[in-house]
Every structure is written in C-alpha cells, then in structure tokens.
Design an enzyme around this catalytic site. Structure first.
Site, PDB file in Angstrom:
ATOM      1  N   ASP A 123     -13.647  -0.682   9.120  1.00  0.00           N
ATOM      2  CA  ASP A 123     -13.288  -0.787   7.699  1.00  0.00           C
ATOM      3  C   ASP A 123     -13.620  -2.187   7.185  1.00  0.00           C
ATOM      4  OD1 ASP A 123     -12.384  -0.106   5.207  1.00  0.00           O
ATOM      5  OD2 ASP A 123     -10.268  -0.399   5.676  1.00  0.00           O
ATOM      6  N   GLY A 166       0.841  -1.182   0.000  1.00  0.00           N
ATOM      7  CA  GLY A 166       0.000   0.000   0.000  1.00  0.00           C
ATOM      8  C   GLY A 166       0.876   1.231   0.000  1.00  0.00           C
TER       9      GLY A 166
END
Length: 732
Positions: free
Chosen positions: A166, A53
């Site tokens: 999330d 990421g």
C-alpha cells in the site's frame, strides 16, 4: 486511503489510515467516540486526536513519567478477530524494520479490558498527500529527496522479504522541517510465503496500486511496491495522477501514461522514459529495485545538467581506480548505452540490465580484472602454456563494457488478391443487409495465433452483394433445349432389313457398301458361294420417325445451369488470402569478436520479447541490428501484401574489452625472481558473458614453455626409438 474490494461483490472497507490528517469527524458522533476513549493507555496519557479511519484512531500521547516523551498512539476500535490479527501483524512487521525512513514502533499491546494499541514515533509534518493537496506539485529537489528516501526504505523492507502492498502518498509522513520522509502503515504488508491473504480481494489505495493489485492480492510482489513509488513520483512532480482517467472499479483499466509536459512540468525526455519504465504494465519490465531507478534518474539529471541537493544514500560503494599496473592514461569506462536501450527502454526486461551494469562496474576495478586474468592463467586447457600471474604483470590501458545483442525477427506476411466477382443462384431470396462496401484490407480475417504458413481461402467482401437477372436465361430461369431447339420432338432413323422386292423406300447397298465388303471378306475366308450370294440379295430400309426429345423430356426447355432456374443471381466481390511465415536473425557485428562462437560458449539472456499485430512497431526501426531485417521484409510488401503479425526477440551477452600491454620495465612478483618486459604493443583481452569467459591473444602464452614442451616431446620420441632399437634384436 486504502481500498479492499472483493471481486464478488464490490465492497469497500474504508481506510484504516495512518495518523496524519486523515478523516476529521465533527459533532456528536465524534464527541461520543472520544468519550469512550480512556485518558491513559499503558504509560501514556492521551492529549488530543490526530486522525482517524473506519476502524482506528490516532492520538498524540505523552509519557506519564517522561514528560518530554511525545508519541503517536494508534487505537484499534474494532475488536473482531480479523481486525485484531491484522493490527498485531502490522506492529510486528514494522517492529522488525530498523531504518531511518521507516516509522519506528515503541510498544504494542492487546489488553482484554481496553482497546488494542500501538505506540509509535510521532511525526508532525503531515503526509505527502496533504502536502500536495495544500501546496500543489512539489519542487523537483524535494520530490527527488522524498523519492530517494522512501525508495531506500522499500529496498530495505524488500531485503527482509516484506512487501508493503500500500505504497501511497497518505502513507508517507514528513517531519516538521519537511526534509525527512518516513514510510508508515504496514497494515496489509505481508511476507512472500504468507497464507493469510485473501485471494479474491483487491487491497491498496486506488490510483496508486499496480495492475497486479487489481487482479489479486496474492499476485503483489516487491515490483508492485515500486509501481506505487513511480506513481507517487509522478504525483509529486505534477500534482496529478498519470492517467487522464484513473483505473476504476470494476475493470481497473490502466491507460497510457500522460507526459509530464501535459501538466506543465518540463523535464528531460529521458526522465519521462524512466518513469514510464517504473509504471510498466508487465512487472518484469520495471526496475528491479528502487536504487536502480534512482541511479537511472541520477544519470539522466547529470547528463542534462540538473543538480539535486542530496546525493544517493547507498547505491553501492564506488570503487576507486587503484594505481596497480595501470597506465597514466588508464580509462575505466562503465556500461556504454546502445541504441537498443535508447529505443526500447520502456519495454526491456530490467533485471538483466541491472546485472550487466553491476558487472561492468565491477570490471572497472583493476584489482577485479587482475583476479579474472589470474584465474584464467591457472585454469582451463593448456594452462601449462599460459603466463602465470597474468593479471599482475600486464599494464592496463582501457576497460570498456557494452552489451552485445542477438536479434530474431519473425514475420507473418498476409497476401490478399485483387477482388473478383463471384455469383450464386438467388435461392430462397435470403436477406442481404444494406451496408457500405468495405475495402479488401478492411475485412476482418481470423486472427493468426502462430507463425505458420496458411493457404487461406476465398473471402467475401461485406457490402458488395447485389442481385441481378441471370444473363443466360434473361431472368426466365429456363433456356431452350439444345437438342430439340424448343420443338419438344426429334427425328430419329430406324433401320429395317428386307428383300429386294419389298415395298417402301429402300436403299440398296452399293457395291462399295458395308454388305459388299462383308461378302468379300466371307469369300476370302472360304465361305460357300451360295451363302455369299444370298447375303448380297438382302437390303436395309431406314425410316425417319418423330419421337419426344429425351434431353428435355418433351418440355422443349431446360432449367438454366447458371441460375438453377431461379432467374436471379447474387453477385459478390471476393478475394483470396494466404499467409506466409518468415524468420530472420542478426547480431551486433563488432570488430575482433566472433559472435557465433560467443553464442556457443555462453548463455544468452533474454531482454526483450514483443509481438505486434498488424505491422511492424516503429521503435524497431531505430535499432541498427533490426534495420536490415526490417528492410528485407519491406521489400516483399506491396498493395497486395502486408504484415499481419510480427515478433522480435532480443537476447543479450555482456561484453568487456580490456586493452593492455606488457611494456613496463620490471615486475616483481612475491616469491619469484624479477621479470623484465619490453613489449609495449597494445593487446586486446575479451571478457564476455555473466560467466566472465576470457579470450586472449598469443601474447598471454609463454613462448619458453612452448619451446620446452617441444624439446621435451622430441626427447621423449628419441628415447622411445632408442628403446625399440635395443629391444628389437632380443625378440628377433
């Protein structure tokens, strides 16, 4: 992908994503980054990169000494204090969770001379997002299995007061066989009392976070996680998000949910309703837990004949019906669904229904019923007359539970009269916009804010204006003076007193005139005769004189009262409006149940409260308890009257009916003598409210105890009378 958006300004920090198939980098940038990564981290040798990421990379690692031990090693590339703090918190929170469907943490460290890292369980099947992007929508059984497993993981985390925040397909990993799903990436998870969360940030994965995510990260609760789980279920079943236009920055508008059939997925309508409940905008209208949603899905599939492979993991241990004082035909029926649940399912507050359902399941157990009835035997007023151990001497035949509803309908009726012409002088010739004339019901009025009477006022219909010549003055602005008729002068008479010999036009008063009458009155009053004769000799002369008209000031005309001298009128159409408030209530009228008494004895629980503008909601008419109330309102509607605002409030009381008898031959109670029963009549016991108040008939009272009390009372009276008789002579 996780989005962190500051409401001022719009910034996006790209995903610190879990390690499966996230972003693959290419070329020199990747080679440069790989060159900076050490070959070993702790006791693990890094073999190859799995994903990355913006701030982290995930590598496959292998233990230096235990060669068969393969793990995933997540490296934090950023060394700023905020990133390190969140990275450490993620590892700490995840390590607290021991669940077969939550990824396990093996080790974590923040060395000063290297990258902070977390060693975790290696899962090699990719993420749910990758699976759907590759193969499209999942088979029903596989989607339900993943939903069930991740739901159990979320319920476990929520039981530890940890909110994930999330829940998205990218954070659900699958093993190589695809039969085991694991929840990962607790990077932005928090405890309810945590103070570290930024109040002005939107945190989560776009398309999968809840409406409260879009308002503030601090508003996110466990119900927000369940919203994301509902979106994931829809995503797995259809391969698409549930909206035609997904919520987007900056307003994040959550439109109506598209039916699964829109994407070619044919499932029972009841399943669609369950998913819409999970995706309710109001968090309180969602299922309180994932297990509650799964239980509803299991029931819907069972009623539709759809079989799923995996049975529920842990939805509460089913209670077997024990053969203790139960008839051979004993039936224990759980909560019976009513029309309220069917018609208003998507808008009902779910928590009270889960409590009611749990209560009904508990009361299906004969042992629980026995405890409730035994407690009634030994508590409350007149307990000395109640049969002892009632729960153990009755013979149960049937247990049936349902919810009793109390309805309140508030309506604000709005009346608009037929339009009439109104006019005003066209003073100053204002601009009048040219527009289509509206219908009276198209005119926007001030919106009502409360159910209160409002006398209203007159309202002009836009587009109805027109300018005309004043009909009274024919557009001149003036009209003839009604006094002088336009001559500007008028004749007036002026009287002049004179003697008989005077010149000019004189009119002698006649004998019956005012002078004669006055003289007669003076004589009658004793006036001297010579004075009366002098008065009689006088005459009054009247002259006609032309003078300017005082009404029009000699102009011969006046300003037109109708147009105020403008010569033009502005005509409009206007109507009168008013509002009238009505309130009505009703309840489920069940046989054998006194609803008014129930209302006084137990607390009512609110399950529905909805306000609707501009009419009555169609769903309300499907509820029997509201049909009569709505019919009475509709009788008052017509061409001039409609419903401006309406509100329905529904309160609930859980209710259980127990049918039993005392007909078994003998009952042996430990420590007491045998008791024979011959009463095989069926009796009704009512248990209502979450307090489980019990109402029974006379069968539950001991007749011998009543008789004993009666004779004891008579004996006491007799003794008192005897005592009075003995003491009375002493005092006399």
């Amino acid at each position: 992908m996780r989005l962190q958006v500051g409401k001022r300004p719009h910034t996006c920090s790209l995903k610190p994503i879990t390690y499966h198939g996230i972003i693959e980098t290419h070329g020199s940038a990747r080679e440069q980054c790989v060159a900076n990564i050490p070959q070993t981290i702790g006791n693990y040798r890094l073999e190859h990169e799995l994903g990355r990421g913006a701030t982290s990379q995930v590598w496959m690692g292998r233990h230096i000494f235990l060669h068969e031990r393969a793990v995933a090693v997540k490296l934090l590339l950023s060394h700023d204090e905020e990133s390190v703090l969140r990275f450490t918190r993620e590892a700490e929170l995840t390590s607290q969770l021991r669940h077969q469907h939550i990824i396990q943490i093996y080790d974590h460290a923040t060395p000063t001379n290297s990258f902070p890292y977390t060693v975790m369980e290696l899962v090699s099947g990719g993420s749910v997002r990758q699976r759907v992007e590759k193969d499209g929508k999942l088979p029903l059984r596989e989607a339900i299995t993943i939903f069930r497993q991740i739901g159990s993981a979320l319920d476990y985390a929520h039981s530890r007061n940890i909110i994930h925040r999330d829940v998205s397909p990218g954070n659900i990993l699958l093993d190589a066989s695809g039969s085991r799903a694991l929840l990962t990436d607790f990077g932005i998870a928090r405890l309810p009392d945590q103070r570290h969360t930024s109040t002005d940030m939107i945190m989560g994965t776009p398309g999968f976070f809840s409406p409260e995510h879009a308002r503030s990260a601090t508003l996110v609760t466990s119900l927000s996680d369940l919203y994301g789980l509902g979106v994931i279920l829809y995503f797995m079943l259809s391969g698409q998000l549930p909206w035609e236009t997904p919520p987007q920055h900056p307003d994040y508008r959550f439109d109506a949910i598209l039916p699964l059939g829109y994407h070619g997925v044919e499932l029972p309508l009841e399943v669609e309703k369950i998913i819409r409940t999970m995706l309710a905008i109001d968090p309180q209208k969602r299922y309180p837990t994932a297990s509650a949603a799964m239980e509803a899905l299991d029931g819907a599939f069972a009623r539709s004949g759809i079989v799923t492979d995996e049975q529920p993991l842990t939805l509460g241990e089913a209670t077997a019906v024990r053969a203790i004082n139960t008839a051979p035909s004993f039936q224990a029926i759980g909560l019976v669904e009513s029309e309220v649940e069917q018609a208003l399912a998507a808008d009902l507050l779910r928590e009270p229904f889960e409590r009611s359902h749990a209560r009904a399941e508990e009361l299906r157990d004969p042992l629980v019923l026995a405890r409730v009835l035994d407690q009634w035997s030994t508590s409350g007023r007149r307990r000395e007359f109640r049969k002892q151990h009632l729960g153990r001497i009755v013979n149960l035949r049937e247990v049936r539970s349902r919810n009793v509803y109390f309805y309140q309908l508030e309506v604000l009726l709005e009346t608009r009269t037929e339009p009439k012409d109104v006019e005003e002088p066209d003073a100053n010739a204002p601009d009048l916009p040219v527009q289509k004339e509206q219908n009276r019901w198209q005119v926007v009025l001030p919106p009502p804010s409360a159910f209160e009477d409002d006398p209203g006022r007159a309202e002009i219909i836009p587009g109805s204006e027109r300018v005309i010549a004043c009909p009274r003055c024919e557009g001149s602005g003036y009209e003839l003076c009604p006094e002088c008729k336009g001559s500007r002068r008028v004749l007036v008479s002026r009287p002049v007193a004179t003697s008989d010999g005077g010149d000019g036009v004189a009119l002698r008063r006649q004998q019956e005139g005012p002078g004669h009458v006055a003289a007669s009155r003076q004589r009658a009053a004793g006036q001297p005769a010579h004075l009366n004769d002098a008065a009689a000799s006088e005459t009054t002369q009247v002259k006609q004189v032309l003078v300017p008209c005082t009404v029009c000031a000699g102009m011969g005309r006046l300003k037109c009262d109708r147009c105020h001298g403008e010569g033009r009128l502005v005509q409009r159409r206007a109507f009168e409006w008013s509002r009238r408030a009505l309130k009505a209530s009703s309840y489920d009228d069940l046989p054998h149940l006194d609803e008014n008494q129930v209302r006084q004895e137990v607390e009512l629980t609110k399950v529905y409260e909805e306000r609707h503008m501009g009419g009555l909601k169609r769903e309300w008419s499907a509820v029997p308890g509201l049909k009569g109330l709505i019919a009475n309102v509709q009788k008052q509607l017509g061409t001039d009257t409609c419903v401006a605002m309406a509100a329905v409030t529904i309160m609930m009381v859980p209710y259980t009916e127990v049918r039993l008898d005392l007909g078994h031959d003998e009952v042996v109670i430990e420590g007491e003598t045998e008791e024979r029963r011959t009463d095989d009549r069926v009796h009704l016991v009512q248990i209502y409210g979450f307090e489980n108040l019990v109402r029974v008939g006379s069968f539950a009272y001991d007749g011998s105890q009543k008789l004993l009390f009666f004779w004891s009372f008579l004996a006491t009276i007799a003794m008192l009378l005897l005592l009075v008789a003995l003491l009375l002579p002493i005092f006399l």
